[in-house]
Design an enzyme around this catalytic site. Sequence first.
Site, PDB file in Angstrom:
ATOM      1  N   ILE A 117      -8.347   8.198   9.009  1.00  0.00           N
ATOM      2  CA  ILE A 117      -9.582   8.969   8.911  1.00  0.00           C
ATOM      3  C   ILE A 117     -10.645   8.328   9.793  1.00  0.00           C
ATOM      4  CG2 ILE A 117     -11.353   9.870   7.382  1.00  0.00           C
ATOM      5  CD1 ILE A 117      -8.599  11.025   6.847  1.00  0.00           C
TER       6      ILE A 117
ATOM      7  N   TYR B 285       0.835  -1.197   0.000  1.00  0.00           N
ATOM      8  CA  TYR B 285       0.000   0.000   0.000  1.00  0.00           C
ATOM      9  C   TYR B 285       0.874   1.253   0.000  1.00  0.00           C
ATOM     10  CZ  TYR B 285      -3.128   3.563   2.025  1.00  0.00           C
ATOM     11  OH  TYR B 285      -3.840   4.703   2.287  1.00  0.00           O
TER      12      TYR B 285
ATOM     13  N   LYS C 184       1.481   4.184  -2.879  1.00  0.00           N
ATOM     14  CA  LYS C 184       1.225   5.607  -2.621  1.00  0.00           C
ATOM     15  C   LYS C 184       2.427   6.469  -3.018  1.00  0.00           C
ATOM     16  CE  LYS C 184      -2.984   5.620  -1.230  1.00  0.00           C
ATOM     17  NZ  LYS C 184      -4.011   6.245  -2.110  1.00  0.00           N
TER      18      LYS C 184
END
Length: 321
Positions: A172, A142, A146
Amino acid sequence: MKKILVIGAAGQIGSELVPYLRKIYGDNNVVATYNYTPLPLELVEGGPSEKIDATQGVALNDIVKKHSIDTIFNLVAVLSAKGEANPQMSWKINMDTTFNCFEVMKEIKGAVFMPSSIGAFGPTTPPDHTPQDTLMRPTTIYGISKVAAELLGDYYYLKYGVDARGLRYPGIISNVTLPGGGTTDYAVEIYYEAIKKKSYTCNLSAGTFLDMMYMPDALRSAVELMEADPAKLVHRNCFNVTSMSFDPEMIAAAIREHMPEFRLEYNIDPIKQAIANSWPNSMDDSAARQEWGWKHEYDLKTMTIDMLEKVSAKLKVSDTR
């Protein structure tokens, strides 16, 4: 008026970003897309929507032309912990979608919002007040995807004039949509379990500090960046942004301010713990504050009050005391 395509509109951020954007730009100017996960009914009824596999460039290009899109918010991602279970799938979904967004937008010199993440950092990154420009050697697929997306954003801006912008989001926290396989998921789950059971078993250890952000700030930061004067942007597509940094004990203490009986226990997930240990304890987001005026509105205390209120109403629990 912008014509916006939101890819991954059924996800944690997308399901809230779509109505947020529609309030600003108009219902018919924001197209919500989905693939495997159906859209919430309110998104379907609230404006145009399309089913699409964004890893297929021709299909994405057709949708962009059909709706005269000039801006893409690409929120498709296989998150950190889930990605480690299937790195090949994670790379294909994350990178093919990213590449296609840039390719489609280069033809019309359009704009792409491509969120990055604290996952783009690694164990050799300075962990405290992590600088905007620093060493980035992530140890998850991941995170690697990114970093690659950040570099592609720079490339497509410099070579083709694509208005590529992005944020390095922290964890988040939302009261609307549950997260989907990330290392910071505990910071959402803890509120639900506090209300349902008055206890929570955390899969990260005490003392594990991570940057976090409440969803209202996450939505606002995305729009403010995309509306910012491009002449003032030095770091176009990889701004550190954060609102707070805490460990499980601190969030538990914030909950106990309203639920004194709340209990926090631990059952450490070694995979998630190793990922969390490789990420920063706190980020320096001064570049975002200086270049486009970023300023968070929620801290741990105010977020906790709102989360307990909203999740209690959602679960139909009248009293969390």
